[in-house]
Write a protein that holds these residues in place. Structure first.
Motif, PDB file in Angstrom:
ATOM      1  N   ALA A   1       0.818  -1.213   0.000  1.00 41.60           N
ATOM      2  CA  ALA A   1       0.000   0.000   0.000  1.00 41.60           C
ATOM      3  C   ALA A   1       0.856   1.269   0.000  1.00 41.60           C
ATOM      4  O   ALA A   1       0.351   2.351  -0.271  1.00 41.60           O
ATOM      5  CB  ALA A   1      -0.926   0.006   1.214  1.00 41.60           C
ATOM      6  N   LEU A   2       2.142   1.131   0.288  1.00 43.58           N
ATOM      7  CA  LEU A   2       3.021   2.299   0.324  1.00 43.58           C
ATOM      8  C   LEU A   2       3.335   2.779  -1.087  1.00 43.58           C
ATOM      9  O   LEU A   2       3.520   1.972  -2.002  1.00 43.58           O
ATOM     10  CB  LEU A   2       4.332   1.958   1.036  1.00 43.58           C
ATOM     11  N   THR A   3       3.445   4.090  -1.253  1.00 39.58           N
ATOM     12  CA  THR A   3       3.814   4.686  -2.531  1.00 39.58           C
ATOM     13  C   THR A   3       4.712   5.890  -2.290  1.00 39.58           C
ATOM     14  O   THR A   3       4.816   6.397  -1.171  1.00 39.58           O
ATOM     15  CB  THR A   3       2.578   5.157  -3.329  1.00 39.58           C
ATOM     16  N   ASP A   4       5.343   6.350  -3.336  1.00 36.07           N
ATOM     17  CA  ASP A   4       6.101   7.595  -3.367  1.00 36.07           C
ATOM     18  C   ASP A   4       7.095   7.722  -2.210  1.00 36.07           C
ATOM     19  O   ASP A   4       7.847   6.809  -1.931  1.00 36.07           O
ATOM     20  CB  ASP A   4       5.148   8.794  -3.428  1.00 36.07           C
ATOM     21  N   VAL A   5       7.073   8.862  -1.532  1.00 39.89           N
ATOM     22  CA  VAL A   5       8.031   9.133  -0.457  1.00 39.89           C
ATOM     23  C   VAL A   5       7.844   8.157   0.698  1.00 39.89           C
ATOM     24  O   VAL A   5       8.823   7.708   1.295  1.00 39.89           O
ATOM     25  CB  VAL A   5       7.908  10.597   0.027  1.00 39.89           C
TER      26      VAL A   5
END
Length: 166
Positions: free
Chosen positions: A107-111
């Motif tokens: 579920a983590l994205t980007d920074v």
């Protein structure tokens, strides 16, 4: 889409530029766990170390990291419920540690993804023989990560210009 990935990576590196220097970890005198530091209003380090007492082995370090920080001012970069599924050494690439986490990590994205990735990589780089880490969730690689093999030397942990008194 490619431009957005580059922008996210650049933003992550800029955030890491302000993170603590290697001198701080040397002062701690032992192994550390890496967590996010400060809050949204802070302009200090993005990642900071917390002293760790225990086995400097992949499973022990990962479990301690996923359990969260015990030090005020630090917070976990991981979504709630992330667990270690398994880890192993890559038989075809010496020095590469393979880490599989539960699906929540996906579920983590980007920074947020960059910070979580490098909290893991910096923590595991203290294990003898670890040169790089490859992280997956339930065996799936993040398709929008610019590269899968992560190395602690990629993380810029201090801003040399900030140390310049002039």
């Amino acid at each position: 889409m490619k431009g957005m990935r580059r922008a996210a990576l650049l933003l992550a590196l800029v955030l890491l530029l302000s993170a603590c220097g290697s001198g701080e970890t040397a002062e701690l005198g032992g192994p550390v766990l890496w967590f996010c530091a400060g809050g949204e209003e802070d302009h200090g380090p993005a990642l900071a170390p917390q002293p760790y007492e225990g086995e400097v082995q992949p499973e022990a370090l990962l479990n301690a990291l996923l359990a969260g920080p015990g030090q005020e001012g630090l917070y976990t970069p991981f979504p709630r419920g992330v667990t270690l599924r398994h880890w192993s050494w890559d038989e075809e690439r010496p020095g590469v540690l393979l880490v599989s986490l539960s699906e929540q990590y996906g579920a983590l994205t980007d920074v947020s993804l960059s910070l979580a990735d490098y909290a893991i990589v910096l923590t595991l780089s203290q294990v003898e023989g670890v040169e790089a880490v490859e992280i997956s969730d339930e065996g799936r690689h993040v398709s929008y990560r610019s590269h899968q093999l992560l190395d602690a030397r990629e993380a810029v942990l201090w801003d040399e210009l900030a140390d310049d008194p002039s």
